[in-house]
Design a protein around this motif. Sequence first.
Motif, PDB file in Angstrom:
ATOM      1  N   CYS A   1      -5.732 -55.896  19.553  1.00 23.66           N
ATOM      2  CA  CYS A   1      -5.687 -57.149  20.304  1.00 23.66           C
ATOM      3  C   CYS A   1      -4.656 -57.065  21.433  1.00 23.66           C
ATOM      4  N   GLN A   2      -5.063 -57.463  22.616  1.00 24.98           N
ATOM      5  CA  GLN A   2      -4.173 -57.461  23.771  1.00 24.98           C
ATOM      6  C   GLN A   2      -3.705 -58.868  24.131  1.00 24.98           C
ATOM      7  N   HIS A   3      -4.084 -59.879  23.332  1.00 23.64           N
ATOM      8  CA  HIS A   3      -3.708 -61.256  23.631  1.00 23.64           C
ATOM      9  C   HIS A   3      -2.252 -61.520  23.283  1.00 23.64           C
ATOM     10  N   GLN A   4      -1.673 -62.495  23.968  1.00 24.70           N
ATOM     11  CA  GLN A   4      -0.311 -62.934  23.675  1.00 24.70           C
ATOM     12  C   GLN A   4      -0.344 -64.416  23.386  1.00 24.70           C
TER      13      GLN A   4
ATOM     14  N   THR B   1      -0.399 -62.275  19.755  1.00 23.98           N
ATOM     15  CA  THR B   1      -1.430 -61.431  19.153  1.00 23.98           C
ATOM     16  C   THR B   1      -2.272 -62.218  18.156  1.00 23.98           C
ATOM     17  N   CYS B   2      -3.560 -61.969  18.143  1.00 25.16           N
ATOM     18  CA  CYS B   2      -4.471 -62.628  17.207  1.00 25.16           C
ATOM     19  C   CYS B   2      -4.208 -62.135  15.787  1.00 25.16           C
TER      20      CYS B   2
ATOM     21  N   SER C   1      -4.750 -60.412  12.248  1.00 30.57           N
ATOM     22  CA  SER C   1      -5.507 -59.208  11.895  1.00 30.57           C
ATOM     23  C   SER C   1      -6.688 -59.575  11.000  1.00 30.57           C
TER      24      SER C   1
ATOM     25  N   ALA D   1      -8.719 -65.679  15.335  1.00 31.19           N
ATOM     26  CA  ALA D   1      -8.749 -64.700  16.433  1.00 31.19           C
ATOM     27  C   ALA D   1      -9.737 -65.168  17.504  1.00 31.19           C
TER      28      ALA D   1
ATOM     29  N   CYS E   1     -11.856 -60.850  18.108  1.00 26.96           N
ATOM     30  CA  CYS E   1     -10.957 -59.843  18.667  1.00 26.96           C
ATOM     31  C   CYS E   1     -10.447 -58.866  17.603  1.00 26.96           C
ATOM     32  N   ASN E   2     -10.328 -59.320  16.376  1.00 22.46           N
ATOM     33  CA  ASN E   2      -9.807 -58.474  15.298  1.00 22.46           C
ATOM     34  C   ASN E   2     -10.895 -57.644  14.619  1.00 22.46           C
TER      35      ASN E   2
END
Length: 66
Positions: free
Chosen positions: A2-5, A7-8, A10, A19, A34-35
Amino acid sequence: MCQHQPTCPSAEATDREAARILACFPEQGWSLLCNGVIVFEDTGELLPDGRTIAPHRGPARHALAA
C-alpha cells in the motif's frame, strides 16, 4: 504494497475491509482492495493467501460486546 498515507490495514488486520478500493466490479458483485483482499457484495471475502471469510452480515462484532 500500500502506498496510501496513512497506510491501509493489512489483509491480516481485523479492519481489513477499511482498505481503499483499487478495482470495483459491481456487475459481478466484487471489489479488489489495496491490501489484496477481494470483498463480495454478500460481505464474504477472499484473502490473498486463498483463505475465505464467510459472509458476516448483521451487527458489528464490537457492537455486541457493549
